[in-house]
Scaffold this motif. Structure first.
Motif, PDB file in Angstrom:
ATOM      1  N   THR A   1      93.351 -17.963 -50.385  1.00 11.49           N
ATOM      2  CA  THR A   1      92.403 -18.851 -50.022  1.00 11.49           C
ATOM      3  C   THR A   1      93.013 -19.778 -49.244  1.00 11.49           C
ATOM      4  N   SER A   2      92.363 -20.099 -48.263  1.00  9.81           N
ATOM      5  CA  SER A   2      92.689 -21.051 -47.023  1.00  9.81           C
ATOM      6  C   SER A   2      92.870 -22.507 -47.569  1.00  9.81           C
TER       7      SER A   2
ATOM      8  N   GLY B   1      92.123 -26.197 -48.031  1.00  7.38           N
ATOM      9  CA  GLY B   1      90.909 -27.030 -47.865  1.00  7.38           C
ATOM     10  C   GLY B   1      91.045 -28.200 -46.795  1.00  7.38           C
ATOM     11  N   LYS B   2      90.107 -28.210 -46.035  1.00  7.22           N
ATOM     12  CA  LYS B   2      90.242 -29.590 -45.220  1.00  7.22           C
ATOM     13  C   LYS B   2      89.242 -30.637 -45.401  1.00  7.22           C
TER      14      LYS B   2
ATOM     15  N   ARG C   1      85.318 -28.642 -37.052  1.00  8.03           N
ATOM     16  CA  ARG C   1      84.945 -27.577 -37.738  1.00  8.03           C
ATOM     17  C   ARG C   1      84.674 -26.616 -36.790  1.00  8.03           C
TER      18      ARG C   1
ATOM     19  N   GLN D   1      81.810 -28.514 -45.475  1.00 10.45           N
ATOM     20  CA  GLN D   1      83.150 -28.111 -45.890  1.00 10.45           C
ATOM     21  C   GLN D   1      83.850 -27.325 -45.175  1.00 10.45           C
ATOM     22  N   TRP D   2      85.164 -27.493 -44.908  1.00 13.36           N
ATOM     23  CA  TRP D   2      85.947 -26.896 -44.083  1.00 13.36           C
ATOM     24  C   TRP D   2      87.148 -26.390 -44.879  1.00 13.36           C
ATOM     25  N   GLY D   3      87.307 -24.919 -44.585  1.00 13.89           N
ATOM     26  CA  GLY D   3      88.628 -24.302 -45.529  1.00 13.89           C
ATOM     27  C   GLY D   3      88.110 -24.024 -46.901  1.00 13.89           C
ATOM     28  N   GLY D   4      89.301 -23.993 -47.759  1.00 10.62           N
ATOM     29  CA  GLY D   4      88.757 -23.473 -49.130  1.00 10.62           C
ATOM     30  C   GLY D   4      88.430 -21.951 -49.260  1.00 10.62           C
ATOM     31  N   GLU D   5      88.355 -21.263 -48.095  1.00 12.12           N
ATOM     32  CA  GLU D   5      87.599 -19.935 -48.405  1.00 12.12           C
ATOM     33  C   GLU D   5      88.613 -18.518 -48.445  1.00 12.12           C
TER      34      GLU D   5
END
Length: 205
Positions: free
Chosen positions: A115-116, A118-119, A127, A163-167
């Protein structure tokens, strides 16, 4: 053992080691396993070949009754994390058998899933690398905006702020530089997704 076998690990951080020619190599330290096999799935019974592996021992009070029964059937102890690894053919391991770092060797090519980092909520310039809007006279406080959404409808997949990241991210083509089987640690060269102490899945390519 199948070439596509995988193992669960925890990203400990980064360091560097020195190669035989004296050059410094940046590596990510990942503690993998031991991961006991809690279930083996077959084409005949489940429709596909796979193994289920466990990682990170847990306390019994933190598990549901169903999960307690599942682990009791496997006879492997109680763990916090379960992951399934699909296989191309029948599994070469059995329930109760444990996977560890020695399944890898220096030079192996792997892909790592995690999981990347989270930004948070970000604008389109950070983004998506938008260049922004002209900052000439008459344009006020719109320089970092995303511009028009013509024709007034947001189509699916349109690049906007959010939302960027946390994927869930998979990085292929990484290289194992060193295996320290006594510590269940592998050193990986390349971009390993996720924050420090994040869980990752390391699979052979």
């Amino acid at each position: 053992m199948s070439e596509k076998m995988g193992i669960i690990g925890r990203k400990l951080g980064m360091t560097r080691i020195f190669a035989g020619d004296g050059s410094a190599v940046a590596v990510t330290v990942v503690k993998v396993g031991p991961c006991p096999v809690t279930q083996v799935k077959t084409v005949e019974k489940d429709g596909y070949n796979a193994i289920q592996i466990a990682f990170d021992e847990a306390k019994e009070k933190h598990l549901s009754k169903a999960m307690k029964g599942h682990f009791a059937k496997a006879g492997t102890g109680i763990f916090r994390t379960l992951r399934e690894v699909r296989l191309e053919g029948p599994a070469a391991v059995e329930v109760g058998q444990s996977l560890s770092a020695d399944m890898f060797a220096a030079g192996d090519r792997v892909k790592v899933t995690g999981t990347s980092i989270g930004k948070g909520y970000q604008g389109v310039m950070r983004r998506w690398n938008f260049r922004g809007i002209n900052d000439g006279h008459g344009n006020e406080k719109v320089h970092r905006s995303g511009g028009s959404t013509f024709p007034g409808h947001v189509f699916k997949g349109k690049k906007m702020a959010g939302q960027w990241g946390g994927e869930r991210v998979t990085e292929p083509g990484l290289t194992i530089v060193e295996v320290r089987a006594e510590d269940n640690v592998i050193l990986i060269k390349g971009s390993v997704p996720g924050p420090r102490n994040g869980l990752v899945m390391v699979r052979k390519q």
